[in-house]
Motif scaffolding. Structure first.
Motif, PDB file in Angstrom:
ATOM      1  N   TYR A 102      45.544  28.381  36.223  1.00  0.00           N
ATOM      2  CA  TYR A 102      44.364  28.321  37.077  1.00  0.00           C
ATOM      3  C   TYR A 102      44.732  27.649  38.385  1.00  0.00           C
ATOM      4  O   TYR A 102      45.461  26.656  38.378  1.00  0.00           O
ATOM      5  N   MET A 134      41.771  32.456  37.982  1.00  0.00           N
ATOM      6  CA  MET A 134      42.655  32.486  36.830  1.00  0.00           C
ATOM      7  C   MET A 134      43.731  33.505  37.152  1.00  0.00           C
ATOM      8  O   MET A 134      43.427  34.597  37.646  1.00  0.00           O
ATOM      9  N   CYS A 189      37.074  32.601  38.601  1.00  0.00           N
ATOM     10  CA  CYS A 189      36.624  32.044  37.329  1.00  0.00           C
ATOM     11  C   CYS A 189      35.795  30.795  37.579  1.00  0.00           C
ATOM     12  O   CYS A 189      35.813  30.228  38.669  1.00  0.00           O
TER      13      CYS A 189
END
Length: 187
Positions: A85, A99, A118
């Motif tokens: 991430y 991500m 994300c």
């Protein structure tokens, strides 16, 4: 500028993360092959990275001393994963994340990784903000690896990250932050 320089050095970044008790893979920096071999033997597998690297270049998984190459050695504990991430931080606050997933060790977009926006969970946001503060950047990209029930570890902090695959309006948020800082300086 000093903070961007700090982020460019994986050694300096790692030292600051450890000093501030921020979870990061066990890391060794040495110019001595024997010390590097002992670290590799104790870990079983390690990730080697250039001290000053970018875009995920020259990152390799090693499992035998014959793979070490020439010093200096920047070696990190291998944390098994299938994604990472990148959390974007402005002024200590996590403002967006992607991500990244790939079939290779480095999930970097420039190494063929696929990115998608994300959500930022509480632990991601806390760690990313702490890592950015530890290295002194107002704007940065903090790379996290999930590590099971233990949460996340910080791999590195990028002082000049791009915002590939972002849904958050990073350029606008960054401009607003800079204008607010300018207003404070003038008052």
């Amino acid at each position: 500028p000093a903070s961007i320089f700090t982020c460019a050095s994986k050694v300096m970044t790692s030292a600051l993360l450890v000093r501030h008790n921020i979870p990061t893979p066990r890391t060794l920096f040495t110019g001595t092959r024997g010390i590097a071999e002992k670290f590799l033997a104790s870990q079983g597998k390690v990730v080697t990275k250039p001290v000053y690297g970018y875009d995920g270049n020259d990152i390799y998984l090693l499992d035998s001393p014959g793979q070490l190459g020439d010093p200096p050695y920047y070696l990190q504990e291998y944390v098994p994963n299938n994604r990472d991430y990148r959390i974007f931080v402005i002024g200590g606050e996590s403002v967006g994340a992607i991500m990244r997933v790939s079939d290779t060790l480095a999930h970097n977009i420039h190494q063929g990784g696929q990115g998608s926006p994300c959500e930022i969970d509480t632990e991601m946001g806390r760690l990313a903000g702490a890592a950015a503060r530890a290295v002194g950047v107002d704007y940065g990209g903090v790379d996290l690896l999930p590590c099971g029930s233990d949460g996340y570890v910080v791999l590195e902090v990028n002082g000049t990250p791009n915002w590939h695959c972002m849904s958050a309006p990073i350029p606008r948020l960054l401009a607003e932050y800079l204008l607010a800082k300018e207003r404070l300086l003038r008052s």
